[in-house]
Scaffold this motif. Structure first.
Motif, PDB file in Angstrom:
ATOM      1  N   MET A 253       0.697  -1.209   0.003  1.00 15.23           N
ATOM      2  CA  MET A 253      -0.150   0.036  -0.009  1.00 15.23           C
ATOM      3  C   MET A 253       1.029   1.186   0.019  1.00 15.23           C
ATOM      4  SD  MET A 253      -2.984  -0.866  -0.423  1.00 15.23           S
ATOM      5  CE  MET A 253      -3.808   0.917  -0.096  1.00 15.23           C
ATOM      6  N   LEU A 254       2.124   1.097   0.682  1.00 18.79           N
ATOM      7  CA  LEU A 254       2.942   2.394   0.653  1.00 18.79           C
ATOM      8  C   LEU A 254       3.337   2.558  -0.944  1.00 18.79           C
ATOM      9  CD1 LEU A 254       4.778   1.634   3.943  1.00 18.79           C
ATOM     10  CD2 LEU A 254       3.611   3.747   3.576  1.00 18.79           C
ATOM     11  N   LEU A 255       3.784   1.509  -1.551  1.00 23.62           N
ATOM     12  CA  LEU A 255       4.172   1.617  -2.767  1.00 23.62           C
ATOM     13  C   LEU A 255       3.088   2.367  -3.569  1.00 23.62           C
ATOM     14  CD1 LEU A 255       6.229  -1.661  -3.242  1.00 23.62           C
ATOM     15  CD2 LEU A 255       7.168   0.501  -2.792  1.00 23.62           C
ATOM     16  N   LEU A 256       1.785   1.676  -3.715  1.00 26.43           N
ATOM     17  CA  LEU A 256       0.758   1.962  -4.367  1.00 26.43           C
ATOM     18  C   LEU A 256       0.445   4.000  -3.933  1.00 26.43           C
ATOM     19  CD1 LEU A 256      -1.793  -0.641  -4.192  1.00 26.43           C
ATOM     20  CD2 LEU A 256      -0.439  -0.106  -6.103  1.00 26.43           C
ATOM     21  N   ASN A 257       0.753   3.955  -2.729  1.00 24.73           N
ATOM     22  CA  ASN A 257       0.632   5.526  -2.395  1.00 24.73           C
ATOM     23  C   ASN A 257       1.544   6.398  -3.101  1.00 24.73           C
ATOM     24  OD1 ASN A 257      -1.685   7.191  -1.422  1.00 24.73           O
ATOM     25  ND2 ASN A 257      -0.503   7.414   0.712  1.00 24.73           N
ATOM     26  N   GLY A 258       2.771   5.898  -3.070  1.00 30.30           N
ATOM     27  CA  GLY A 258       3.883   6.718  -3.795  1.00 30.30           C
ATOM     28  C   GLY A 258       3.598   6.747  -5.098  1.00 30.30           C
TER      29      GLY A 258
END
Length: 409
Positions: A253-258
């Motif tokens: 999810m952190l990667l997607l938000n990035g």
């Protein structure tokens, strides 16, 4: 309610807090007779110090007692209106932990009861019932803050902090949905500090995700990209051991938000790299799951492929990705995720000039989770664009939705 005398406003908020006159009087250090006379207008409130004491007991901003309240709109009954925003703001502005250093900790609900309430709040958010959530959040915030203070020096300290960290994240997500970005950032920032006390790296990672989302909404795109990527790198699954599903979910999810932040500045290469990293994590996870309330998995990765394509201005790619998605996986997603996606695809269709399909996507989202469409400023903008670009009279369902949302051409 602006025209009501202050005594009636006091009675109104006391009723909202479900306090009897006697309980209210006890907390103020006054008699029940005094409260009754104030509420009936027999006794005037002519000292600001007393008004501030009343506002503190009722947990409202003093401006609401003084008649500065924003009127509720009937169409906003399932959204978060200004009354509820002010209540949430008042709860976020409390510093119970500091108060507990000087005086006895206020009563707090048992932790098992709190866990149930927090889980229910998460599900309420993920089903896009924002009005219901908004009415529950102020009390939930106060209860979680009190529990955190009450258990600060006990064996349950980390559990209480964990619950408070989650409540701050729920508040942050809900506030961002309705355009209260500064408050959303404040709640997310609070969650980071509390999550560290809880000793849970994944909860702290998700708090960073909320901070990144709030920063992105505030237009602070590069800081948003940095916080998401930096924390993702720290949580990256490395080594020979198989990573835990929870770790993969938060990391992904952190990667997607990035990727969403990178799309906002037109960095196509970074978007591609981050989406690919999240896709790899989703394949390791082996399906769509809701660990740590993330709804992470292959389907959510596809939803973000669409969303980043829209932010990059490539509506055609977004629509093509949408049409090729696994329908079974999509139907299994929670209502907030699906309705959010329909809003993204409506934007994609407007980019390629198909306002009729854009309208259909808004209607699909509205049928699925009305609050996700009717409560979000972005949806109002998209609907306004659809109406403006529609030739002739808009279809009856679109015209009806526009009327209900208060959107004109």
């Amino acid at each position: 309610m602006d025209e009501l005398p202050i005594g009636r406003r006091v009675a109104y908020w006391r009723g909202r807090r479900k306090m009897s006159q006697q309980v209210f009087a006890d907390r103020l250090g006054k008699s029940k007779s005094w409260v009754d006379k104030v509420e009936r207008g027999v006794r005037r409130l002519d000292k600001f110090s007393v008004v501030y004491d009343i506002a503190d007991v009722l947990q409202v901003d003093v401006t609401l007692l003084l008649g500065k309240e924003v009127e509720r709109k009937p169409e906003a009954q399932n959204c978060i209106d200004q009354v509820e925003v002010e209540e949430i703001r008042a709860a976020l502005e409390r510093y119970d932990q500091m108060s507990a250093f000087f005086q006895a900790v206020p009563h707090s609900p048992p932790l098992p009861e709190m866990r149930k309430a927090v889980s229910h709040a998460w599900l309420t958010y993920q089903h896009a019932k924002y009005g219901v959530l908004a009415r529950a959040l102020p009390k939930l915030l106060r209860d979680a803050q009190a529990a955190d203070s009450a258990h600060a020096n006990s064996d349950e300290a980390s559990h209480a902090a964990h619950l408070l960290g989650q409540v701050y994240q729920i508040a942050s997500s809900a506030l961002r949905k309705v355009g209260e970005h500064e408050l959303s950032w404040l709640a997310a920032d609070r969650s980071i500090a509390v999550s560290q006390r809880a000793g849970d790296q994944l909860l702290a990672g998700l708090a960073s995700y909320r901070v990144g989302s709030a920063l992105l909404a505030l237009g602070r795109v590069r800081p948003s990209l940095e916080v998401n990527v930096n924390i993702a790198n720290r949580l990256a699954p490395i080594g020979p051991e198989r990573p835990k599903a929870e770790q993969l979910s938060v990391y992904g999810m952190l990667l997607l938000n990035g990727a969403m932040a990178a799309a906002r500045i037109g960095d196509t290469a970074t978007v591609r790299d981050l989406i690919c990293g999240a896709e790899q994590a989703s394949l390791e996870l082996g399906g769509d799951f809701n660990y740590y309330w993330t709804s992470f998995g292959p389907t959510n990765v596809q939803l973000h492929r669409c969303a980043t394509a829209v932010d990059l201005g490539d509506g055609r790619l977004a629509v093509e990705t949408h049409l090729s998605m696994d329908k079974t996986g999509f139907q299994a997603m929670l209502p907030e995720r699906r309705a959010h996606h329909y809003l993204d695809i409506a934007r994609g269709y407007t980019q390629i000039g198909d306002v009729e399909k854009a309208g259909e996507m808004l209607l699909e989202g509205d049928r699925l989770a009305p609050s996700e469409i009717r409560c979000r400023p972005l949806a109002h903008e998209v609907l306004s664009d659809v109406l403006r670009r529609t030739r002739g009279t808009p279809p009856a369902p679109i015209a009806e939705l526009a009327e209900q949302m208060g959107v004109g051409v």
